[in-house]
Motif scaffolding. Structure first.
Motif, PDB file in Angstrom:
ATOM      1  N   GLN A   1     -48.121 -61.126  39.223  1.00 38.57           N
ATOM      2  CA  GLN A   1     -47.876 -60.637  40.583  1.00 38.57           C
ATOM      3  C   GLN A   1     -49.095 -60.894  41.472  1.00 38.57           C
ATOM      4  OE1 GLN A   1     -45.648 -56.936  40.153  1.00 38.57           O
ATOM      5  NE2 GLN A   1     -46.735 -56.137  41.913  1.00 38.57           N
ATOM      6  N   HIS A   2     -50.261 -60.681  40.910  1.00 39.96           N
ATOM      7  CA  HIS A   2     -51.499 -60.900  41.654  1.00 39.96           C
ATOM      8  C   HIS A   2     -51.677 -62.401  41.955  1.00 39.96           C
ATOM      9  CE1 HIS A   2     -55.885 -59.313  42.133  1.00 39.96           C
ATOM     10  NE2 HIS A   2     -55.589 -60.187  43.059  1.00 39.96           N
ATOM     11  N   ALA A   3     -51.398 -63.245  40.951  1.00 36.51           N
ATOM     12  CA  ALA A   3     -51.523 -64.696  41.142  1.00 36.51           C
ATOM     13  C   ALA A   3     -50.560 -65.175  42.231  1.00 36.51           C
ATOM     14  CB  ALA A   3     -51.240 -65.423  39.826  1.00 36.51           C
TER      15      ALA A   3
ATOM     16  N   SER B   1     -49.412 -63.495  44.640  1.00 34.69           N
ATOM     17  CA  SER B   1     -49.873 -62.994  45.942  1.00 34.69           C
ATOM     18  C   SER B   1     -50.924 -63.922  46.543  1.00 34.69           C
ATOM     19  CB  SER B   1     -50.468 -61.591  45.806  1.00 34.69           C
ATOM     20  OG  SER B   1     -49.519 -60.708  45.253  1.00 34.69           O
ATOM     21  N   GLU B   2     -51.843 -64.390  45.690  1.00 38.84           N
ATOM     22  CA  GLU B   2     -52.878 -65.300  46.188  1.00 38.84           C
ATOM     23  C   GLU B   2     -52.238 -66.556  46.782  1.00 38.84           C
ATOM     24  OE1 GLU B   2     -56.036 -64.493  46.234  1.00 38.84           O
ATOM     25  OE2 GLU B   2     -56.190 -62.895  44.741  1.00 38.84           O
ATOM     26  N   VAL B   3     -51.228 -67.081  46.087  1.00 38.58           N
ATOM     27  CA  VAL B   3     -50.632 -68.350  46.496  1.00 38.58           C
ATOM     28  C   VAL B   3     -49.707 -68.161  47.711  1.00 38.58           C
ATOM     29  CG1 VAL B   3     -49.082 -70.198  45.764  1.00 38.58           C
ATOM     30  CG2 VAL B   3     -50.880 -69.391  44.224  1.00 38.58           C
TER      31      VAL B   3
ATOM     32  N   ALA C   1     -58.517 -54.710  52.100  1.00 37.00           N
ATOM     33  CA  ALA C   1     -57.763 -53.852  51.175  1.00 37.00           C
ATOM     34  C   ALA C   1     -57.753 -54.470  49.778  1.00 37.00           C
ATOM     35  CB  ALA C   1     -56.331 -53.658  51.685  1.00 37.00           C
ATOM     36  N   ALA C   2     -57.587 -55.796  49.727  1.00 38.16           N
ATOM     37  CA  ALA C   2     -57.576 -56.477  48.428  1.00 38.16           C
ATOM     38  C   ALA C   2     -58.915 -56.277  47.716  1.00 38.16           C
ATOM     39  CB  ALA C   2     -57.282 -57.967  48.612  1.00 38.16           C
ATOM     40  N   ILE C   3     -60.007 -56.313  48.470  1.00 37.37           N
ATOM     41  CA  ILE C   3     -61.332 -56.143  47.857  1.00 37.37           C
ATOM     42  C   ILE C   3     -61.467 -54.749  47.235  1.00 37.37           C
ATOM     43  CG2 ILE C   3     -63.814 -55.941  48.337  1.00 37.37           C
ATOM     44  CD1 ILE C   3     -63.416 -58.169  50.467  1.00 37.37           C
TER      45      ILE C   3
ATOM     46  N   ASN D   1     -59.229 -52.934  46.006  1.00 39.45           N
ATOM     47  CA  ASN D   1     -58.450 -52.963  44.770  1.00 39.45           C
ATOM     48  C   ASN D   1     -59.136 -53.803  43.684  1.00 39.45           C
ATOM     49  OD1 ASN D   1     -56.150 -52.477  43.183  1.00 39.45           O
ATOM     50  ND2 ASN D   1     -55.252 -54.427  43.816  1.00 39.45           N
ATOM     51  N   GLN D   2     -59.631 -54.961  44.106  1.00 39.10           N
ATOM     52  CA  GLN D   2     -60.182 -55.913  43.131  1.00 39.10           C
ATOM     53  C   GLN D   2     -61.523 -55.466  42.566  1.00 39.10           C
ATOM     54  OE1 GLN D   2     -57.782 -59.821  44.774  1.00 39.10           O
ATOM     55  NE2 GLN D   2     -59.896 -59.585  45.382  1.00 39.10           N
ATOM     56  N   VAL D   3     -62.313 -54.809  43.387  1.00 37.20           N
ATOM     57  CA  VAL D   3     -63.589 -54.299  42.887  1.00 37.20           C
ATOM     58  C   VAL D   3     -63.307 -53.314  41.751  1.00 37.20           C
ATOM     59  CG1 VAL D   3     -65.529 -52.771  43.454  1.00 37.20           C
ATOM     60  CG2 VAL D   3     -64.986 -54.695  44.943  1.00 37.20           C
TER      61      VAL D   3
ATOM     62  N   GLU E   1     -66.149 -64.215  45.905  1.00 35.48           N
ATOM     63  CA  GLU E   1     -65.763 -65.066  47.033  1.00 35.48           C
ATOM     64  C   GLU E   1     -65.131 -64.277  48.174  1.00 35.48           C
ATOM     65  OE1 GLU E   1     -64.941 -68.989  44.256  1.00 35.48           O
ATOM     66  OE2 GLU E   1     -63.245 -68.031  45.215  1.00 35.48           O
ATOM     67  N   GLU E   2     -64.740 -63.038  47.901  1.00 35.62           N
ATOM     68  CA  GLU E   2     -63.949 -62.302  48.895  1.00 35.62           C
ATOM     69  C   GLU E   2     -64.752 -61.827  50.100  1.00 35.62           C
ATOM     70  OE1 GLU E   2     -60.878 -62.026  49.317  1.00 35.62           O
ATOM     71  OE2 GLU E   2     -59.890 -62.321  47.388  1.00 35.62           O
ATOM     72  N   SER E   3     -66.019 -61.548  49.889  1.00 33.27           N
ATOM     73  CA  SER E   3     -66.817 -60.985  50.971  1.00 33.27           C
ATOM     74  C   SER E   3     -66.802 -61.925  52.194  1.00 33.27           C
ATOM     75  CB  SER E   3     -68.230 -60.751  50.460  1.00 33.27           C
ATOM     76  OG  SER E   3     -69.049 -60.336  51.508  1.00 33.27           O
TER      77      SER E   3
HETATM   78 FE   LIG Z   1     -56.684 -61.309  46.149  1.00 31.74          FE
END
Ligand SMILES: [Fe+2]
Ligand SMILES: [Fe+2]
Ligand SMILES: [Fe+2]
Lengths: 95, 317
Positions: free
Chosen positions: B45-47, B49-51, B136-138, B140-142, B162-164
């Protein structure tokens, strides 16, 4: 018996769960199973890790450092790909 | 089933012990089927979302206001494609191929973040996506950098690095609009009005309503709950909005001295349910586009494969 005919294997060890396997060295062995045993005997004598990978050296395709300039562009001319490029006032700089 | 009682199955007992000792589960470890399914669902689901997330941003590449904004946007979108790859390959360690995952997406069986079913209508939306959606993704991802599945955790660490850039370029682009002409500021405000609530929805249902959350927390696949992460996002974002003079579209938003956090209004959960069940503004378009991109690229994969067969035949001969 001819030691030199034994294929070379590269050894990778995961020092701790959650970390990547890292290259630690290489050794010669008849086949992958034997390489794994040898890797255990040589590279894992002081609890260096929780998992070992062995891979036939000839199965690794590698870049050449001397070719890096033409092979890989680090794109230093595109500084906007780095977070620090975007100057924000100090009140909101912690993102 | 013996799996129910940890004492009955030593493999399960060993698995549970790793989890409780905060150890990562690695691909070759034994794991319960339900755990494997749960990680696969979450990672694929995460993959996806990125695409899929590249589409609303891709919409503005050719119309970016300056060449500078255009190259920044291109670089950002390229990163997202890479994030998809990190995540698909990490998910493949569970024994499911990328082809199967993509097929599940295209068959409508796998989900992606509902936020990407909203349209990017103005240039301001590109700044807003970087600031709010990546923001918001950051959050969650952190938190997911400490997830219990090793390959997922490592992919998250790589991605967070890479998100910053993504969030900062978005905030900076928004700041420029907010400090520009009255029309530009109005455009930024309109964009915030449209993206605020969908961004809040990115954290998923309330903890009390979340179907998978309880088990994921027990397995430490999720380290912090939806509501905790959402609150963190609100607390960090409100001052950022105030700083550039934009108003968050929530009449109930106010600082709560006692909690040391912002109180905020209720999400429109009907809208959330509509969007995740396929009836958001762009669901069909997003999926169709993804399918078309896959089909349009088929001749390239075919050509590369034909070349490889030819090369192998030449080697044998
Ligand atoms: Fe992401
Ligand atoms: Fe990403
Ligand atoms: Fe991103």
């Amino acid at each position: 018996m001819n030691q030199h005919s034994l294929p070379l294997f590269e050894v990778f060890i995961r020092s701790k769960r959650g970390l990547d396997h890292r290259h630690v060295g290489s050794l010669h062995a008849e086949d992958p199973a034997q390489a794994l045993d040898y890797a255990r005997d040589v590279y894992l004598r002081r609890s260096e890790g929780v998992s070992v990978w062995v891979v036939r050296s000839s199965d690794i395709t590698a870049s050449q450092e001397s070719d890096m300039a033409s092979f890989c562009d680090p794109m230093d001319d595109k500084p906007y790909r780095h977070a620090t490029h975007f100057k924000l006032p100090k009140e909101v700089d912690n993102m | 089933m013996t799996e129910k009682n940890p004492l009955a199955d030593p493999r399960l007992a060993a698995f549970e012990e790793k989890i409780s000792n905060d150890q990562r589960i690695e691909p070759k470890d034994w794991m319960p089927d339900a755990f494997r399914k749960n990680v696969l669902r979450q990672m694929s689901q995460h993959a996806h979302s990125e695409v899929i997330g590249m589409q609303p941003e891709g919409n503005w590449i050719t119309r970016a206001p300056t060449l500078y904004r255009k190259i920044v946007l291109l670089a950002k979108i390229q990163d997202e494609g890479g994030h998809g790859l990190y995540l698909y390959s990490a998910a493949e360690t569970l024994g499911t191929s990328r082809e199967e995952m993509v097929q599940a997406l295209h068959d409508g069986k796998a989900k992606y973040a509902s936020i990407f079913n909203y349209p990017s209508l103005t240039w301001a939306d590109i700044g807003m996506i970087g600031w709010l959606v990546d923001g918001a993704a950051i959050v969650n991802q952190v938190s997911l950098q400490r997830t219990s599945y090793g390959p997922y955790s490592r992919a998250m660490i790589r991605i967070c690095k890479e998100e910053s850039f993504h969030q900062r370029q978005g905030y900076e682009a928004t700041m420029v609009l907010a400090r520009g002409s009255a029309e530009q500021k109005a455009m930024a405000q309109d964009s915030l009005n449209r993206w605020w609530w969908p961004s809040m929805m990115m954290f998923g249902p309330h903890d009390s309503e979340s179907a998978h959350s309880g088990q994921s927390m027990k397995w430490k696949l999720k380290r912090e709950s939806n509501d905790v992460l959402r609150q963190r996002f609100v607390d960090q974002t409100v001052p950022q909005a105030e700083f550039i003079g934009l108003k968050i579209p929530d009449p109930d938003l106010k600082w709560n001295e006692e909690r040391g956090s912002y109180d905020f209004g209720e999400i429109d959960w009907d809208e959330f349910m509509q969007v995740i069940s396929g009836n958001g503004p762009c669901n069909r378009q997003r999926l169709q586009h993804s399918i078309r991109a896959q089909e349009d690229g088929q001749w390239v994969r075919d050509a590369m494969h034909a070349y490889e067969l030819k090369r192998q035949a030449r080697e044998v001969a």
